[in-house]
Design an enzyme around this catalytic site. Sequence first.
Site, short mmCIF file in Angstrom:
data_model
loop_
_atom_site.label_atom_id
_atom_site.label_comp_id
_atom_site.label_asym_id
_atom_site.label_seq_id
_atom_site.Cartn_x
_atom_site.Cartn_y
_atom_site.Cartn_z
N LYS A 31 -6.38 -8.94 -1.33
CA LYS A 31 -6.70 -9.85 -0.15
C LYS A 31 -7.22 -8.75 0.99
O LYS A 31 -7.68 -9.15 1.87
CB LYS A 31 -5.64 -10.55 0.52
CG LYS A 31 -5.27 -11.76 -0.68
CD LYS A 31 -4.30 -12.41 -0.15
CE LYS A 31 -2.83 -12.00 -0.53
NZ LYS A 31 -1.85 -12.96 -1.21
N GLY A 32 -6.89 -7.74 0.87
CA GLY A 32 -6.83 -6.63 1.99
C GLY A 32 -8.28 -6.41 2.59
O GLY A 32 -8.34 -5.98 3.71
N ASP A 91 -5.62 4.82 -1.86
CA ASP A 91 -4.41 5.44 -1.88
C ASP A 91 -4.45 6.37 -2.99
O ASP A 91 -4.86 7.32 -3.39
CB ASP A 91 -3.35 4.77 -1.74
CG ASP A 91 -1.95 5.37 -1.31
OD1 ASP A 91 -1.99 6.79 -1.06
OD2 ASP A 91 -0.91 4.77 -1.17
N LYS A 100 -6.98 7.67 2.04
CA LYS A 100 -5.61 8.18 2.39
C LYS A 100 -5.39 9.71 1.94
O LYS A 100 -4.66 10.43 2.33
CB LYS A 100 -4.25 7.43 1.92
CG LYS A 100 -3.87 6.35 3.00
CD LYS A 100 -2.58 5.69 2.64
CE LYS A 100 -2.09 4.55 3.31
NZ LYS A 100 -1.10 4.12 3.16
N PHE A 139 1.88 3.51 6.72
CA PHE A 139 1.29 2.32 6.24
C PHE A 139 0.79 1.70 7.47
O PHE A 139 1.00 1.64 8.36
CB PHE A 139 2.61 1.49 5.86
CG PHE A 139 2.28 0.41 4.92
CD1 PHE A 139 2.01 0.33 3.75
CD2 PHE A 139 2.01 -1.05 5.56
CE1 PHE A 139 1.55 -0.66 2.86
CE2 PHE A 139 1.68 -1.79 5.02
CZ PHE A 139 1.30 -1.80 3.51
N VAL A 140 -0.67 1.40 7.07
CA VAL A 140 -1.53 0.78 8.31
C VAL A 140 -1.65 -0.80 8.08
O VAL A 140 -1.70 -1.41 6.91
CB VAL A 140 -2.86 1.47 8.34
CG1 VAL A 140 -2.52 2.89 8.77
CG2 VAL A 140 -3.66 1.42 7.01
N ASP A 199 -2.31 -6.09 5.56
CA ASP A 199 -1.14 -6.53 5.80
C ASP A 199 0.13 -5.98 5.69
O ASP A 199 0.07 -4.79 4.95
CB ASP A 199 -1.12 -8.05 5.12
CG ASP A 199 -0.66 -7.87 3.69
OD1 ASP A 199 -1.15 -6.72 3.04
OD2 ASP A 199 0.20 -8.38 3.28
P1 IMP Z 1 -3.79 2.36 -4.62
O1 IMP Z 1 -4.19 1.60 -5.77
O2 IMP Z 1 -2.65 3.27 -4.69
O3 IMP Z 1 -5.07 3.35 -4.27
O4 IMP Z 1 -3.73 1.41 -3.39
C1 IMP Z 1 -4.75 0.81 -2.87
C2 IMP Z 1 -4.31 -0.54 -2.57
O5 IMP Z 1 -2.98 -0.80 -1.89
C3 IMP Z 1 -5.21 -1.28 -1.72
O6 IMP Z 1 -5.96 -2.36 -2.11
C4 IMP Z 1 -4.38 -1.61 -0.43
O7 IMP Z 1 -4.68 -3.14 -0.30
C5 IMP Z 1 -2.92 -1.41 -0.47
N1 IMP Z 1 -2.50 -0.36 0.24
C6 IMP Z 1 -2.25 0.73 0.14
N2 IMP Z 1 -1.98 1.44 1.46
C7 IMP Z 1 -1.74 0.33 2.37
C8 IMP Z 1 -1.59 0.37 3.61
O8 IMP Z 1 -1.11 1.39 4.29
N3 IMP Z 1 -1.43 -0.78 4.06
C9 IMP Z 1 -1.92 -1.92 3.46
N4 IMP Z 1 -2.34 -1.95 2.36
C10 IMP Z 1 -2.23 -0.67 1.65
MG MG Z 2 -5.76 -4.51 -1.60
#
Ligand code: IMP
Ligand code: MG
Length: 182
Positions: A46-47, A109, A137, A158-159, A165
């Site tokens: 959803k982000g 991330d 990140k 964490f943002v 959210d």
């Molecule tokens: P990854 O799979 O570790 O790259 O994480 C990416 C997913 O985690 C993204 O789709 C974001 O929705 C969520 N995410 C990672 N860091 C944050 C944050 O600081 N705030 C909110 N959502 C995050």
């Molecule tokens: Mg996401």
Amino acid sequence: MSKRVNDVAHPEPLYPSDVIAARLETLADEIAARMSKDFALVAILKGSFVFAADLIRALAAHRLNPDVDFMTLASYGAGTVSSGTVRLLRDVEIAVEGREVLVVDDILDSGRTIAYARHHLLERGATAVRVCVLLDKTADREPQKHADFVGFSCPPAFVVGYGMDHAHKFRGLPFIAILSEE
Ligand code: IMP
Ligand code: MG
């Protein structure tokens, strides 16, 4: 100087709305220069919903009108630490076979979410998958986990806000802010 969203009366955003809006214009320029005219845009829910909504309108100003669809992927529960496993909660409906796809997500991330989406869309027949994220990140990662288009770099915090959210809160903030620990 406070950057905490808990101080709602005087929040100090990490990236304010006007800075985000200006960056989206240049991001749309970069995408228009590198994508074919007839690509499909897949936003990861959803982000990314606020970012995607603004990005598709910036792209329209560049005469790009991609087919738009959504995938829901989840790796976070209600906390601020990733579970490490990506789950597909909703798949794309449009046919991506033979198409160039632009995946749009809020944050890169560990790169697991993007790697999952890329692999899934290629498996469904996309000819090429490029990735656009609002925030990055980490700079150092494997090639399948990197983004082709990045809005801003993000500190290791964490943002929230601008669609992002914490436990379903703060998505409506018009700017990006760092979540307070309290
Ligand atoms: P990854 O799979 O570790 O790259 O994480 C990416 C997913 O985690 C993204 O789709 C974001 O929705 C969520 N995410 C990672 N860091 C944050 C944050 O600081 N705030 C909110 N959502 C995050
Ligand atoms: Mg996401």
